[in-house]
Design a protein around this motif. Structure first.
Motif, PDB file in Angstrom:
ATOM      1  N   GLU A 124       0.813  -1.218   0.000  1.00  0.00           N
ATOM      2  CA  GLU A 124       0.000   0.000   0.000  1.00  0.00           C
ATOM      3  C   GLU A 124       0.848   1.271   0.000  1.00  0.00           C
ATOM      4  OE1 GLU A 124      -4.030  -1.827   2.054  1.00  0.00           O
ATOM      5  OE2 GLU A 124      -2.836  -0.396   3.193  1.00  0.00           O
ATOM      6  N   PHE A 125       2.026   1.191   0.632  1.00  0.00           N
ATOM      7  CA  PHE A 125       2.930   2.350   0.626  1.00  0.00           C
ATOM      8  C   PHE A 125       3.286   2.691  -0.826  1.00  0.00           C
ATOM      9  CE2 PHE A 125       7.197   4.110   0.266  1.00  0.00           C
ATOM     10  CZ  PHE A 125       7.170   5.161   1.163  1.00  0.00           C
ATOM     11  N   PHE A 126       3.665   1.667  -1.580  1.00  0.00           N
ATOM     12  CA  PHE A 126       4.060   1.907  -2.974  1.00  0.00           C
ATOM     13  C   PHE A 126       2.871   2.418  -3.795  1.00  0.00           C
ATOM     14  CE2 PHE A 126       7.515  -1.370  -2.078  1.00  0.00           C
ATOM     15  CZ  PHE A 126       8.501  -0.410  -1.948  1.00  0.00           C
ATOM     16  N   GLU A 127       1.698   1.865  -3.539  1.00  0.00           N
ATOM     17  CA  GLU A 127       0.511   2.330  -4.273  1.00  0.00           C
ATOM     18  C   GLU A 127       0.170   3.772  -3.887  1.00  0.00           C
ATOM     19  OE1 GLU A 127      -2.574  -0.544  -3.618  1.00  0.00           O
ATOM     20  OE2 GLU A 127      -1.474  -2.086  -4.738  1.00  0.00           O
ATOM     21  N   PHE A 128       0.257   4.046  -2.591  1.00  0.00           N
ATOM     22  CA  PHE A 128      -0.082   5.375  -2.068  1.00  0.00           C
ATOM     23  C   PHE A 128       0.779   6.440  -2.736  1.00  0.00           C
ATOM     24  CE2 PHE A 128       0.385   8.689   1.280  1.00  0.00           C
ATOM     25  CZ  PHE A 128      -0.945   8.939   1.581  1.00  0.00           C
ATOM     26  N   TYR A 129       2.108   6.243  -2.708  1.00  0.00           N
ATOM     27  CA  TYR A 129       2.988   7.271  -3.277  1.00  0.00           C
ATOM     28  C   TYR A 129       3.125   7.138  -4.794  1.00  0.00           C
ATOM     29  CZ  TYR A 129       3.892   9.154   1.319  1.00  0.00           C
ATOM     30  OH  TYR A 129       3.727   9.738   2.545  1.00  0.00           O
ATOM     31  N   GLY A 130       2.813   5.983  -5.333  1.00  0.00           N
ATOM     32  CA  GLY A 130       2.798   5.840  -6.794  1.00  0.00           C
ATOM     33  C   GLY A 130       1.668   6.652  -7.413  1.00  0.00           C
ATOM     34  N   ASN A 131       0.669   6.980  -6.602  1.00  0.00           N
ATOM     35  CA  ASN A 131      -0.504   7.709  -7.111  1.00  0.00           C
ATOM     36  C   ASN A 131      -0.768   9.007  -6.350  1.00  0.00           C
ATOM     37  OD1 ASN A 131      -1.432   5.664  -9.039  1.00  0.00           O
ATOM     38  ND2 ASN A 131      -1.617   4.420  -7.199  1.00  0.00           N
ATOM     39  N   PHE A 132       0.201   9.479  -5.614  1.00  0.00           N
ATOM     40  CA  PHE A 132      -0.008  10.664  -4.761  1.00  0.00           C
ATOM     41  C   PHE A 132      -0.038  11.933  -5.622  1.00  0.00           C
ATOM     42  CE2 PHE A 132       1.127  13.899  -1.619  1.00  0.00           C
ATOM     43  CZ  PHE A 132       0.364  13.496  -0.524  1.00  0.00           C
ATOM     44  N   PRO A 133      -0.988  12.844  -5.339  1.00  0.00           N
ATOM     45  CA  PRO A 133      -1.049  14.071  -6.155  1.00  0.00           C
ATOM     46  C   PRO A 133       0.018  15.095  -5.735  1.00  0.00           C
ATOM     47  CG  PRO A 133      -2.836  14.039  -4.541  1.00  0.00           C
ATOM     48  CD  PRO A 133      -2.089  12.763  -4.354  1.00  0.00           C
ATOM     49  N   PHE A 134       1.280  14.754  -5.986  1.00  0.00           N
ATOM     50  CA  PHE A 134       2.390  15.608  -5.553  1.00  0.00           C
ATOM     51  C   PHE A 134       2.322  17.016  -6.137  1.00  0.00           C
ATOM     52  CE2 PHE A 134       4.440  11.395  -4.966  1.00  0.00           C
ATOM     53  CZ  PHE A 134       4.882  11.529  -3.656  1.00  0.00           C
ATOM     54  N   ASN A 135       1.686  17.130  -7.326  1.00  0.00           N
ATOM     55  CA  ASN A 135       1.683  18.443  -7.987  1.00  0.00           C
ATOM     56  C   ASN A 135       0.905  19.498  -7.217  1.00  0.00           C
ATOM     57  OD1 ASN A 135      -0.591  17.002  -8.490  1.00  0.00           O
ATOM     58  ND2 ASN A 135      -0.881  17.772 -10.576  1.00  0.00           N
ATOM     59  N   LYS A 136      -0.144  19.082  -6.482  1.00  0.00           N
ATOM     60  CA  LYS A 136      -0.902  20.116  -5.782  1.00  0.00           C
ATOM     61  C   LYS A 136      -0.966  19.944  -4.260  1.00  0.00           C
ATOM     62  CE  LYS A 136      -5.438  18.132  -7.041  1.00  0.00           C
ATOM     63  NZ  LYS A 136      -5.067  16.852  -7.622  1.00  0.00           N
ATOM     64  N   THR A 137      -0.411  18.830  -3.788  1.00  0.00           N
ATOM     65  CA  THR A 137      -0.614  18.505  -2.377  1.00  0.00           C
ATOM     66  C   THR A 137       0.698  18.402  -1.602  1.00  0.00           C
ATOM     67  OG1 THR A 137      -2.476  17.224  -3.132  1.00  0.00           O
ATOM     68  CG2 THR A 137      -1.757  16.799  -0.903  1.00  0.00           C
ATOM     69  N   SER A 138       0.651  18.835  -0.350  1.00  0.00           N
ATOM     70  CA  SER A 138       1.843  18.673   0.497  1.00  0.00           C
ATOM     71  C   SER A 138       1.580  17.628   1.574  1.00  0.00           C
ATOM     72  CB  SER A 138       2.228  20.004   1.128  1.00  0.00           C
ATOM     73  OG  SER A 138       1.298  20.343   2.126  1.00  0.00           O
ATOM     74  N   ILE A 139       2.677  17.114   2.105  1.00  0.00           N
ATOM     75  CA  ILE A 139       2.610  16.082   3.149  1.00  0.00           C
ATOM     76  C   ILE A 139       2.772  16.762   4.498  1.00  0.00           C
ATOM     77  CG2 ILE A 139       3.941  14.120   4.092  1.00  0.00           C
ATOM     78  CD1 ILE A 139       4.486  13.401   1.090  1.00  0.00           C
TER      79      ILE A 139
END
Ligand code: CTP
Ligand code: MG
Length: 553
Positions: free
Chosen positions: A421-436
């Motif tokens: 799930e970690f790989f899926e989560f960050y493989g599909n994370f909306p990095f362009n508009k979202t911060s962690i």
């Protein structure tokens, strides 16, 4: 020679033997952890620091007679603990039960007479043992404790012998984590440095922070140190009776300028007087000014900073998260190892994702599980007691120190599931508009356009991954997707003792990263990995679609 049969010499600058003998003993003894679990972070640090102050580091012959050595040293007082290791020669760490023993030992130690050179007569706790000529060699060799990490190939082999991915990830942590001895050595090196800085600032403390203490350190990681001068200000706040006196002091233009000036002087002392300290670089223009050097007898790369209390608090925070659930450390060690194998992280500073960022990403991911495995930083603040209150340079860094106040929700996900799930989560994370953001435990709108935005837990206007460029982020995302995909394939999950399977298969060079072909050759893993290669080839052909579909989801 001293009165006890062998001669101890203070090690002075420029006198090192470089006999490399890599004796690898089996890693063992991850002791004392269980006993420490109920102690607060501060209490653990204090205990380690105090141990280090009662310890010495002695360069000795590798064929040393351990019993004679201990008998002779015990004449200075009771020895609590000792161990041997190899780093460009054999060394012993000896911890006495009282500090008086150190004074007694130093009294019987000589400054060496150096031929053709001259010695800087600095009496440190780094000593050399001169063994009298005719020692019998019939005695058993001491056991040397390993201080260096396993290679990717060794890890891969070790993991392939396990029975499940969960076992693999647990085994990985045990193979990589800092050993009890390595942690002691790290604190001792800080303590030796403190003796140098203490010549100017007797109340100073040099404390390790970062991966040495945050419970995510791997053998071979650097030693991050803070020169803590808070003790000096504390004494000056004591109220005297009657007259009030002040020290006359030099002034600097800003706190940063004062930090730079202190570090530059300490850096010079380390360079010129510090036995075993080599390659000293003053990096004073960095956002956080530092002195970098190698401590040869321990083999550690050291970064000394000053006035960096927030970073110490982040180390405490990560330590706390690491203690709350064993899956946290297993997942962090796995993700860090995977990232290193694929050159997502690097030992050279640059546009790469750092281990610190990866750890915060794992914490964030675990806060997002249903039910969450980790609490938010805001929750840790709510649970804090009055004595936990901590404000540093206007930043509220309060977190609960008593772990027993934290109640966790019931989540029984296996490590295998979490990794997938970690790989899926960050493989599909909306990095362009979202911060962690681990403070809120929620995705936030990105305040600026940097590729990767991970809010600094305590200095909330800062981004800890500002250095990461779009290319590096894309590589990370592509590898997450590839690893998520590989974990879905039955072939990967079939155990096979002769070939990397499960997590070990994820460490094989990738087809999607540019460096794949080259590093594959370098690591000589082809013969064992033909079935993985077939899988990866099929990913190359068909995977684009799978990934694209997922990416749009
Ligand atoms: N740090 C920070 N902000 C950053 C980078 C680092 O606050 N942008 C702090 C963190 O507390 C981190 C520490 O400085 O733990 C040390 O940094 P670094 O050595 O890069 O990370 P480690 O956690 O020590 O990991 P490594 O094993 O790679 O050394
Ligand atoms: Mg570090």
């Amino acid at each position: 020679l001293d009165r006890f049969g062998f001669g101890l010499e203070t090690q002075t600058l420029g006198r090192f033997t470089s006999t490399t003998s890599a004796i690898k003993a089996q890693t063992e003894n991850k002791t004392a952890k269980a006993a420490k679990e109920s102690k607060t972070f501060q209490a653990i640090q204090e205990e380690r620091r105090e141990q280090a102050e009662r310890s010495v580091l002695i360069s000795c012959p590798s064929k040393i007679n351990e019993n004679t050595f201990l008998d002779d040293l015990s004449k200075h007082g009771t020895i609590n603990k000792h161990f041997f290791y190899n780093s460009y020669g054999a060394y012993a760490v000896v911890e006495f039960s009282s500090r008086e023993s150190i004074a007694s030992l130093k009294e019987s130690t000589n400054i060496p007479a150096v031929e053709h050179e001259a010695a800087v007569p600095f009496k440190s706790r780094l000593l050399s043992l001169k063994w009298p000529g005719s020692q019998s060699s019939n005695h058993p060799m001491p056991k040397f404790k390993v201080q260096s990490p396993l290679s990717i190939n060794e890890i891969s082999q070790l993991l392939s012998e396990k029975d499940s991915i969960d076992e693999q990830l647990q085994c990985l942590t045990e193979a990589l984590e800092l050993t009890e001895e390595n942690v002691r050595l790290r604190f001792l090196v800080c303590s030796l440095l403190q003796d140098i800085a203490g010549a100017y600032f007797p109340e100073c403390i040099i404390r390790p922070f970062g991966s040495t203490v945050n419970s995510f350190g791997k053998l071979g990681c650097d030693v991050d140190m803070i020169l803590d001068l808070d003790g000096i200000y504390a004494t000056s706040q004591k109220k005297g009776s009657g007259l009030s006196l002040e020290y006359q002091v030099k002034r600097g233009a800003s706190e940063r300028a004062v930090t730079q000036s202190i570090l530059s002087v300490i850096g010079k002392c380390v360079d010129q007087f510090g036995p075993g300290c080599v390659g000293v670089q003053n990096i004073l223009q960095a956002r956080c000014p530092l002195v970098r050097f190698a401590h040869q007898p321990s083999g550690f790369q050291c970064d000394l900073t000053a006035n960096n209390r927030v970073a110490m608090k982040s180390s405490e925070l990560l330590f706390l998260y690491g203690q709350l659930d064993p899956r946290v450390r297993h997942l962090v060690f796995s993700v860090r190892c995977w990232a290193r194998a694929h050159s997502i992280t690097s030992s050279i500073p640059g546009a790469w994702i750092t281990n610190f960022s990866l750890t915060v990403m794992v914490v964030f991911f675990l806060q997002q599980r249903n039910p969450p495995i980790l609490p938010t930083l805001d929750r840790l603040k709510e649970l804090a007691g009055p004595s936990d209150k901590c404000v540093i340079e206007g930043n509220d860094c309060t977190i609960v120190s008593d772990l027993s106040k934290i109640t966790l929700q019931q989540n029984t996900d296996t490590l295998e599931k979490l990794l997938q799930e970690f790989f899926e989560f960050y493989g599909n994370f909306p990095f362009n508009k979202t911060s962690i953001n681990i403070r809120k435990g929620k995705e936030q709108t990105k305040p600026e356009t940097t590729a990767l935005y991970i809010q600094n837990p305590f200095e909330t206007t800062l981004n800890i991954s500002k250095n990461v460029n779009a290319t590096q982020l894309e590589r990370f995302v592509a590898l997450c997707r590839e690893s998520a995909w590989l974990l879905q394939q039955k072939e990967i999950l079939n155990q096979c003792p002769d070939s990397p399977w499960g997590f070990a298969a994820l460490l094989l060079p990738s087809v999607t990263s540019g460096a794949g072909v080259k590093s594959r050759r370098k690591r000589k893993l082809e013969p064992a990995s033909s079935r993985i290669k077939n899988l990866l080839d099929s990913l190359k052909i068909k995977g684009g679609e799978t990934v694209a579909k997922k990416g749009n989801a």
